[in-house]
Motif scaffolding. Structure first.
Motif, mmCIF file in Angstrom:
data_model
loop_
_atom_site.group_PDB
_atom_site.id
_atom_site.type_symbol
_atom_site.label_atom_id
_atom_site.label_comp_id
_atom_site.label_asym_id
_atom_site.label_seq_id
_atom_site.Cartn_x
_atom_site.Cartn_y
_atom_site.Cartn_z
ATOM 1 N N UNK A 8 -27.461 -57.742 -57.552
ATOM 2 C CA UNK A 8 -28.056 -58.240 -58.784
ATOM 3 C C UNK A 8 -27.280 -57.807 -60.023
ATOM 4 N N UNK A 9 -26.182 -57.101 -59.844
ATOM 5 C CA UNK A 9 -25.386 -56.622 -60.977
ATOM 6 C C UNK A 9 -24.402 -57.703 -61.415
ATOM 7 N N UNK A 10 -24.455 -58.163 -62.674
ATOM 8 C CA UNK A 10 -23.545 -59.202 -63.146
ATOM 9 C C UNK A 10 -22.068 -58.808 -63.055
ATOM 10 N N UNK A 11 -21.751 -57.554 -63.355
ATOM 11 C CA UNK A 11 -20.351 -57.115 -63.284
ATOM 12 C C UNK A 11 -19.869 -57.132 -61.841
ATOM 13 N N UNK A 12 -20.693 -56.641 -60.921
ATOM 14 C CA UNK A 12 -20.331 -56.657 -59.503
ATOM 15 C C UNK A 12 -20.159 -58.085 -59.004
ATOM 16 N N UNK A 13 -21.020 -58.998 -59.456
ATOM 17 C CA UNK A 13 -20.916 -60.399 -59.060
ATOM 18 C C UNK A 13 -19.603 -61.012 -59.536
ATOM 19 N N UNK A 14 -19.215 -60.690 -60.764
ATOM 20 C CA UNK A 14 -17.957 -61.206 -61.316
ATOM 21 C C UNK A 14 -16.766 -60.627 -60.564
ATOM 22 N N UNK A 15 -16.784 -59.317 -60.349
ATOM 23 C CA UNK A 15 -15.683 -58.675 -59.625
ATOM 24 C C UNK A 15 -15.573 -59.173 -58.191
ATOM 25 N N UNK A 16 -16.695 -59.517 -57.600
ATOM 26 C CA UNK A 16 -16.676 -60.063 -56.241
ATOM 27 C C UNK A 16 -15.835 -61.347 -56.198
ATOM 28 N N UNK A 17 -15.883 -62.128 -57.274
ATOM 29 C CA UNK A 17 -15.158 -63.395 -57.324
ATOM 30 C C UNK A 17 -13.704 -63.246 -57.759
ATOM 31 N N UNK A 18 -13.422 -62.381 -58.726
ATOM 32 C CA UNK A 18 -12.064 -62.316 -59.290
ATOM 33 C C UNK A 18 -11.360 -60.998 -59.007
ATOM 34 N N UNK A 19 -11.962 -60.155 -58.176
ATOM 35 C CA UNK A 19 -11.424 -58.821 -57.946
ATOM 36 C C UNK A 19 -10.259 -58.732 -56.981
ATOM 37 N N UNK A 20 -9.813 -59.823 -56.410
ATOM 38 C CA UNK A 20 -8.676 -59.783 -55.493
ATOM 39 C C UNK A 20 -7.395 -59.425 -56.221
ATOM 40 N N UNK A 21 -6.416 -58.977 -55.463
ATOM 41 C CA UNK A 21 -5.177 -58.466 -56.043
ATOM 42 C C UNK A 21 -4.483 -59.452 -56.986
ATOM 43 N N UNK A 22 -4.477 -60.730 -56.654
ATOM 44 C CA UNK A 22 -3.767 -61.724 -57.479
ATOM 45 C C UNK A 22 -4.675 -62.814 -58.032
ATOM 46 N N UNK A 23 -5.962 -62.703 -57.814
ATOM 47 C CA UNK A 23 -6.875 -63.771 -58.218
ATOM 48 C C UNK A 23 -6.863 -64.032 -59.719
ATOM 49 N N UNK A 24 -6.908 -62.989 -60.517
ATOM 50 C CA UNK A 24 -6.918 -63.184 -61.973
ATOM 51 C C UNK A 24 -5.641 -63.874 -62.437
ATOM 52 N N UNK A 25 -4.501 -63.481 -61.862
ATOM 53 C CA UNK A 25 -3.231 -64.131 -62.216
ATOM 54 C C UNK A 25 -3.242 -65.607 -61.831
#
Length: 123
Positions: A8-25
């Protein structure tokens, strides 16, 4: 006691999606563009083809990017952001700005494949 992610944590939910090594790039480079696999490889050269494929599949599975396959020989595959993926761009811009200030504060000129929308150069 084993740590668990608070679903239920918004930050954890976001990191779950974009937290991969190259995902943000990858998300950054796809913003407003349609790119093919080899174009993404050139933009993120530190990612092995296997890792790049894995990250792209995860982003597609999470509904952040769209993958379009053309029935031609050799196969042609294009990647683009979905509206959900585009909605992450302000977060990526904020991460870029924050990281740039951090590096500049340490006397390091930010230099990576991500380029700011408004070019700011410290060097």
């Amino acid at each position: 006691m084993k740590d668990t992610i608070n679903v239920n944590c918004p930050v954890a939910a976001t990191l779950q999606l974009i937290g991969g090594k190259y995902k943000a790039l990858l998300l950054w480079h796809l913003s407003g563009k349609i790119l093919r696999f080899n174009e993404l490889r050139r933009l993120v050269p530190e990612a092995t083809p296997k890792m790049l494929t894995q990250q792209l599949r995860e982003l597609e599975g999470d509904g952040l990017i769209a993958r379009k396959v053309y029935a031609v020989v050799p196969p042609k595959v294009e990647y683009s952001l979905t509206p959900r993926g585009e909605s992450l761009f302000p977060i990526l811009q904020a991460m870029y700005a924050w990281g740039s200030k951090l590096l500049e504060g340490e006397g390091i000129c930010p230099e990576c494949s991500m380029k700011p929308v408004e070019a700011e150069h410290c060097c």
